[in-house]
Scaffold this active site. Sequence first.
Site, PDB file in Angstrom:
ATOM      1  N   GLU A 128      76.046   8.709 -50.224  1.00 57.99           N
ATOM      2  CA  GLU A 128      76.239   8.252 -48.844  1.00 57.99           C
ATOM      3  C   GLU A 128      75.717   6.824 -48.727  1.00 57.99           C
ATOM      4  OE1 GLU A 128      77.628   9.296 -45.809  1.00 57.99           O
ATOM      5  OE2 GLU A 128      76.923   7.285 -45.271  1.00 57.99           O
ATOM      6  N   THR A 146      79.208  10.115 -39.295  1.00 61.21           N
ATOM      7  CA  THR A 146      79.476   9.612 -37.946  1.00 61.21           C
ATOM      8  C   THR A 146      79.019  10.592 -36.876  1.00 61.21           C
ATOM      9  OG1 THR A 146      81.358   8.353 -38.754  1.00 61.21           O
ATOM     10  CG2 THR A 146      81.302   8.794 -36.398  1.00 61.21           C
ATOM     11  N   CYS A 162      79.376  12.108 -32.197  1.00 62.62           N
ATOM     12  CA  CYS A 162      79.260  13.254 -31.279  1.00 62.62           C
ATOM     13  C   CYS A 162      77.844  13.506 -30.755  1.00 62.62           C
ATOM     14  CB  CYS A 162      79.708  14.542 -31.971  1.00 62.62           C
ATOM     15  SG  CYS A 162      81.076  14.352 -33.099  1.00 62.62           S
ATOM     16  N   ALA A 190      79.226   4.699 -53.219  1.00 62.25           N
ATOM     17  CA  ALA A 190      79.888   5.095 -54.471  1.00 62.25           C
ATOM     18  C   ALA A 190      81.354   4.682 -54.396  1.00 62.25           C
ATOM     19  CB  ALA A 190      79.776   6.601 -54.670  1.00 62.25           C
ATOM     20  N   TYR A 248      89.668   8.545 -26.458  1.00 62.60           N
ATOM     21  CA  TYR A 248      88.456   9.367 -26.331  1.00 62.60           C
ATOM     22  C   TYR A 248      87.218   8.500 -26.077  1.00 62.60           C
ATOM     23  CZ  TYR A 248      90.245  13.665 -28.742  1.00 62.60           C
ATOM     24  OH  TYR A 248      90.888  14.812 -29.120  1.00 62.60           O
ATOM     25  N   ILE A 249      87.007   7.549 -26.998  1.00 60.74           N
ATOM     26  CA  ILE A 249      85.735   6.816 -26.987  1.00 60.74           C
ATOM     27  C   ILE A 249      85.629   5.928 -25.750  1.00 60.74           C
ATOM     28  CG2 ILE A 249      84.370   5.087 -28.256  1.00 60.74           C
ATOM     29  CD1 ILE A 249      85.381   6.334 -30.852  1.00 60.74           C
ATOM     30  N   ARG A 280      95.824  -0.873 -22.438  1.00 56.69           N
ATOM     31  CA  ARG A 280      97.140  -1.508 -22.577  1.00 56.69           C
ATOM     32  C   ARG A 280      98.279  -0.705 -21.953  1.00 56.69           C
ATOM     33  NH1 ARG A 280      98.471  -1.053 -29.084  1.00 56.69           N
ATOM     34  NH2 ARG A 280      98.430   1.203 -29.237  1.00 56.69           N
ATOM     35  N   ALA A 284      87.385  18.898 -26.881  1.00 53.09           N
ATOM     36  CA  ALA A 284      86.903  18.438 -25.570  1.00 53.09           C
ATOM     37  C   ALA A 284      86.769  16.930 -25.587  1.00 53.09           C
ATOM     38  CB  ALA A 284      85.552  19.076 -25.272  1.00 53.09           C
TER      39      ALA A 284
HETATM   40  P1  NDP Z   1      91.947   6.805 -29.864  1.00 50.04           P
HETATM   41  O1  NDP Z   1      93.018   6.804 -30.867  1.00 50.04           O
HETATM   42  O2  NDP Z   1      91.626   8.048 -29.113  1.00 50.04           O
HETATM   43  O3  NDP Z   1      92.258   5.677 -28.791  1.00 50.04           O
HETATM   44  C1  NDP Z   1      92.501   4.353 -29.145  1.00 50.04           C
HETATM   45  C2  NDP Z   1      92.836   3.573 -27.884  1.00 50.04           C
HETATM   46  O4  NDP Z   1      92.959   2.201 -28.205  1.00 50.04           O
HETATM   47  C3  NDP Z   1      94.152   4.014 -27.263  1.00 50.04           C
HETATM   48  O5  NDP Z   1      94.009   3.972 -25.883  1.00 50.04           O
HETATM   49  C4  NDP Z   1      95.119   2.943 -27.758  1.00 50.04           C
HETATM   50  O6  NDP Z   1      96.184   2.707 -26.894  1.00 50.04           O
HETATM   51  C5  NDP Z   1      94.223   1.731 -27.780  1.00 50.04           C
HETATM   52  N1  NDP Z   1      94.661   0.723 -28.745  1.00 50.04           N
HETATM   53  C6  NDP Z   1      95.040   0.899 -30.020  1.00 50.04           C
HETATM   54  N2  NDP Z   1      95.346  -0.273 -30.605  1.00 50.04           N
HETATM   55  C7  NDP Z   1      95.156  -1.219 -29.658  1.00 50.04           C
HETATM   56  C8  NDP Z   1      95.298  -2.622 -29.648  1.00 50.04           C
HETATM   57  N3  NDP Z   1      95.726  -3.278 -30.712  1.00 50.04           N
HETATM   58  N4  NDP Z   1      95.014  -3.277 -28.510  1.00 50.04           N
HETATM   59  C9  NDP Z   1      94.595  -2.607 -27.414  1.00 50.04           C
HETATM   60  N5  NDP Z   1      94.437  -1.276 -27.364  1.00 50.04           N
HETATM   61  C10 NDP Z   1      94.716  -0.587 -28.475  1.00 50.04           C
HETATM   62  O7  NDP Z   1      90.686   6.227 -30.624  1.00 50.04           O
HETATM   63  P2  NDP Z   1      89.142   6.297 -30.339  1.00 50.04           P
HETATM   64  O8  NDP Z   1      88.598   5.143 -31.084  1.00 50.04           O
HETATM   65  O9  NDP Z   1      88.843   6.433 -28.896  1.00 50.04           O
HETATM   66  O10 NDP Z   1      88.723   7.664 -31.052  1.00 50.04           O
HETATM   67  C11 NDP Z   1      89.072   7.886 -32.433  1.00 50.04           C
HETATM   68  C12 NDP Z   1      89.124   9.351 -32.744  1.00 50.04           C
HETATM   69  O11 NDP Z   1      87.821   9.859 -32.802  1.00 50.04           O
HETATM   70  C13 NDP Z   1      89.851  10.206 -31.722  1.00 50.04           C
HETATM   71  O12 NDP Z   1      91.225  10.272 -31.966  1.00 50.04           O
HETATM   72  C14 NDP Z   1      89.180  11.529 -31.857  1.00 50.04           C
HETATM   73  O13 NDP Z   1      89.878  12.303 -32.797  1.00 50.04           O
HETATM   74  C15 NDP Z   1      87.794  11.196 -32.357  1.00 50.04           C
HETATM   75  N6  NDP Z   1      86.819  11.354 -31.280  1.00 50.04           N
HETATM   76  C16 NDP Z   1      86.643  12.597 -30.751  1.00 50.04           C
HETATM   77  C17 NDP Z   1      85.768  12.788 -29.720  1.00 50.04           C
HETATM   78  C18 NDP Z   1      85.627  14.143 -29.126  1.00 50.04           C
HETATM   79  O14 NDP Z   1      86.010  15.115 -29.773  1.00 50.04           O
HETATM   80  N7  NDP Z   1      85.104  14.284 -27.906  1.00 50.04           N
HETATM   81  C19 NDP Z   1      84.986  11.694 -29.157  1.00 50.04           C
HETATM   82  C20 NDP Z   1      85.248  10.427 -29.781  1.00 50.04           C
HETATM   83  C21 NDP Z   1      86.143  10.285 -30.795  1.00 50.04           C
HETATM   84  P3  NDP Z   1      97.481   3.666 -26.840  1.00 50.04           P
HETATM   85  O15 NDP Z   1      97.044   4.871 -26.116  1.00 50.04           O
HETATM   86  O16 NDP Z   1      98.482   2.860 -26.067  1.00 50.04           O
HETATM   87  O17 NDP Z   1      97.886   3.913 -28.242  1.00 50.04           O
END
Ligand code: NDP
Length: 466
Positions: free
Chosen positions: A37, A44, A50, A117, A184-185, A205, A350
Amino acid sequence: MAESGYDYDLFVIGAGSGGVRAARIAAQAGARVAIAEEFRIGGTCVIRGCVPKKYMVYASDYGRKLDEARDYGWDVGEPDFDFPKFMTKMHNEVDRLSGIYLRNLANAGVDVFEERAEMQDDHTVLIKESGKTISADKILIATGGTPWRPAPEELPGVEHTITSNEIFHLEELPKQIVIGGGGYIACEFAHIFAGLGVETCLVYRGDTVLNGFDWDVRTAVHDGLTDAGVRVITQAVFDKIEKRDGEECPYKVHLSNGTTVNADVVVMAVGRRAATEGLGCDKAGVKLSERGAVIVDEKSQTSVPNIYAVGDVTDRIALTPVAIREGHSFADTVFGGNEWSFDHDDVPSAVFTQPEVGTVGMTEAEARKAYGDVDIYKTNFGPMKIALLEKKERVMFKLVVRQDDQRVVGVHIVSPDAGEMIQMLGIAVKMGATKAQFDATCAVHPTVAEEIVTLRQKWVPETESA
Ligand code: NDP
């Protein structure tokens, strides 16, 4: 030397949720196992995902609860939130959990290398710092994902932004925060900071946040952000981030719609990418997708038969419990003599917005596309608790039912505790429960969740009812 003739039977790259589970199970099955690691044991989820995020949600939610307590007659005085004190406690807990992960690995007899690694070929791994070369019969790639940000040529000033990695290390509460993204984030942190009293702006966007979720969830969460005091700007992205020295909010974020927003913290939450850069997949012959993710089959086997991959690095479903199951099934199958693979259908999940989202199965749009005719049952109501509250927050429940056999193929909830509810409902959906079986289940009164078994009226789209 392991029985296989290599230094180890299994070398795991990445000690996050998937890698740690796989390493432990394989070692318990008698394999000689090592894990590496590069950052911190736990990955993460435990270190910068989380777990600390959920503590921040709890911290933020106490602000709302104090307001609610007032409405219920409590005199709670003038609340004051000590952000550094909270962050210290949160990190102490993260440290404790990371320690438990490490101890569990040691107890299982796994050798741990706390350094990066990289693969040299299909049976050789280089431990970067010590320069040691290790051979292994099988290699498991479990390196997870990493936040993505545009390059400086695409977004001037991107170096002034932080990602979800750095957000857990803020030393003080921001005054004004701008978050780019609508996934999500972005949504979770917009609620967290708004709840902590930070002036919060979310720039997305598209039109409605949480792309990919059921439409009713998306609209409820979108409205919920605004109700929580988040300024939501849609149809816009960051164009440039300008740093202005000496200002209280030193960053001026120029948006594609011609407006600007000032902030002292700018967050990019625009997605994550598989962490395969520099990993040596090319040297080992492991095929990657266009997005850089490791391509695997249902047994998590890559294009190289002795190399497997689990978790976010495979870009299947980026959720901790999924990575854990994938890691477990890999170890059971390859080392435990118990072949099984994880079923990626009907995975409940969730989103920890406030209120939360709980979802399992298909969205209405997915079900209509797959089955044609579906019955929809949905309700949007003010739960009992809010009758005595100033702030009237509504909740949303929705059932997607396949018409021909009346099986419930999707459940979508936006409500306090929706994450807890969907865990239970996930069992019913996974078992293939029908709408009649939901109806036959007696309500628990008075609860919010009882609405899920009392939905009798089929929803008819306006065009059909006209
Ligand atoms: P997501 O894929 O959920 O969201 C990314 C966001 O960024 C979307 O709104 C997307 O827009 C936008 N985006 C992408 N590219 C661009 C760009 N070039 N310019 C502007 N906006 C852009 O990613 P996250 O980073 O939020 O989360 C990643 C993953 O982590 C999730 O898919 C999930 O699986 C996991 N996660 C799970 C959680 C939970 O279980 N509670 C909590 C946090 C993360 P558009 O919608 O138009 O594509």
